[in-house]
Design an enzyme around this catalytic site. Structure first.
Site, PDB file in Angstrom:
ATOM      1  N   PRO A   1       0.795  -1.243   0.000  1.00 35.12           N
ATOM      2  CA  PRO A   1       0.000   0.000   0.000  1.00 35.12           C
ATOM      3  C   PRO A   1       0.824   1.288   0.000  1.00 35.12           C
ATOM      4  O   PRO A   1       0.764   2.081   0.948  1.00 35.12           O
ATOM      5  CB  PRO A   1      -0.837  -0.137   1.265  1.00 35.12           C
ATOM      6  CG  PRO A   1       0.055  -0.915   2.195  1.00 35.12           C
ATOM      7  CD  PRO A   1       0.792  -1.895   1.316  1.00 35.12           C
ATOM      8  N   CYS A   2       1.544   1.528  -1.077  1.00 39.57           N
ATOM      9  CA  CYS A   2       2.295   2.782  -1.175  1.00 39.57           C
ATOM     10  C   CYS A   2       1.358   3.981  -1.238  1.00 39.57           C
ATOM     11  O   CYS A   2       1.770   5.114  -0.983  1.00 39.57           O
ATOM     12  CB  CYS A   2       3.239   2.761  -2.377  1.00 39.57           C
ATOM     13  SG  CYS A   2       2.468   2.422  -3.961  1.00 39.57           S
ATOM     14  N   HIS A   3       0.076   3.735  -1.547  1.00 39.49           N
ATOM     15  CA  HIS A   3      -0.894   4.834  -1.576  1.00 39.49           C
ATOM     16  C   HIS A   3      -1.155   5.395  -0.181  1.00 39.49           C
ATOM     17  O   HIS A   3      -1.716   6.480  -0.051  1.00 39.49           O
ATOM     18  CB  HIS A   3      -2.212   4.355  -2.203  1.00 39.49           C
ATOM     19  CG  HIS A   3      -2.813   3.167  -1.510  1.00 39.49           C
ATOM     20  ND1 HIS A   3      -2.490   1.868  -1.849  1.00 39.49           N
ATOM     21  CD2 HIS A   3      -3.701   3.069  -0.484  1.00 39.49           C
ATOM     22  CE1 HIS A   3      -3.157   1.026  -1.075  1.00 39.49           C
ATOM     23  NE2 HIS A   3      -3.902   1.736  -0.235  1.00 39.49           N
TER      24      HIS A   3
END
Length: 282
Positions: free
Chosen positions: A246-248
């Site tokens: 989850p780089c978001h």
């Protein structure tokens, strides 16, 4: 993604872009509906079906002020986050992704030579997606509206691998993350190629709970490299597996959402969608 789903997401994305620019004015339902050429009634229904919450509620989740408030709040423990999201405990929260196996140096050096990789195209709430897997786990996932462009980018990551357009259970299990209860999912295994530093950063991202946000500096501190925020940002930008890693959930310390490999509008949509999921689960 079927044609109607694609149209709905494009309308939602357009509305989100408008909200990002005008959130301080708190646009009305009528204003948003006009921007996507729908009646207020139909826009409200379409948006709520997509996000699970009303446009007004979604606005609260994606505003910069919300992001700032999240960052100012005392960090919740993993147990708190797991409890609040309705998961059975920290084990369920993290173990979905706990098995990360980096590719061998030989596989890395040779561009995937000797690897057989299955790939397929699928739908997601955020547009079309290409997902790929080896017998060891998911090795690639990316959003893209153009299948040819998506395949060419994917192939550039594994130029010497044998690529088969085949749907397998590894891919299906990973894609269930968009539609199924996490407590009912099997562990999602990841088979990644990256440097030791990149793998450490990607592992750190997996520990950011659903619905929570972190900063590049916080991630750097988590991997005990507090002065490496810029390098952390580069590693995050090299993330080969959209959404699952989850780089978001990483934003700038100012509260600004910041860039995203698959587009800042999509990043904003994902942050809001996850926040909505938390809200409806509590």
């Amino acid at each position: 993604m079927n044609e109607q789903s694609q149209i709905n997401y494009e309308r939602v994305a357009k509305a989100i872009d408008y909200l990002k620019l005008n959130f301080k004015a708190q646009p009305t339902l009528e204003e948003l509906a006009e921007k996507v050429n729908l009646s207020p009634f139909h826009f409200q229904r379409m948006f709520t079906e997509w996000a699970g919450v009303s446009p007004k509620k979604f606005l609260q989740y994606i505003s910069v002020e919300h992001a700032k408030q999240v960052l100012k709040e005392k960090q919740s423990t993993l147990f708190d986050a797991a409890y609040e999201t309705g998961l059975s405990g920290t084990g369920r929260l993290h173990d979905l992704f706990v098995q990360i196996e980096g590719m061998t140096p030989g596989e890395f050096k040779n561009g995937g030579e000797s690897l057989t990789i299955n790939y397929s195209f699928a739908e997601s709430p955020f547009g079309n997606i290409l997902v790929a897997s080896t017998p060891k786990g998911i090795c690639y996932m990316a959003f893209s509206e153009n299948e040819t462009a998506a395949f060419n980018t994917f192939k550039s990551h594994f130029p010497n691998a044998k690529l088969n357009q085949v749907v397998d259970m590894m891919q299906q299990n990973a894609l269930y993350i968009f539609t199924h209860d996490w407590q009912q999912l099997d562990k999602i295994k990841l088979h990644l190629k990256g440097t030791d530093f990149q793998l450490k950063v990607w592992k750190a991202l997996l520990n950011i709970p659903l619905g929570q946000l972190s900063t590049y500096g916080n991630v750097a501190a988590k991997i005990e490299k507090p002065k490496a925020s810029r390098a952390v940002g580069t590693a995050i930008g090299s993330n080969p597996v959209a959404f699952l890693i989850p780089c978001h959930r990483v934003i700038q310390a100012t509260g600004t959402v910041g860039g995203y490999m698959w587009g800042p509008t999509r990043k904003t949509a994902i942050i809001g969608w996850e926040a909505a999921k938390i809200d409806t689960a509590v």
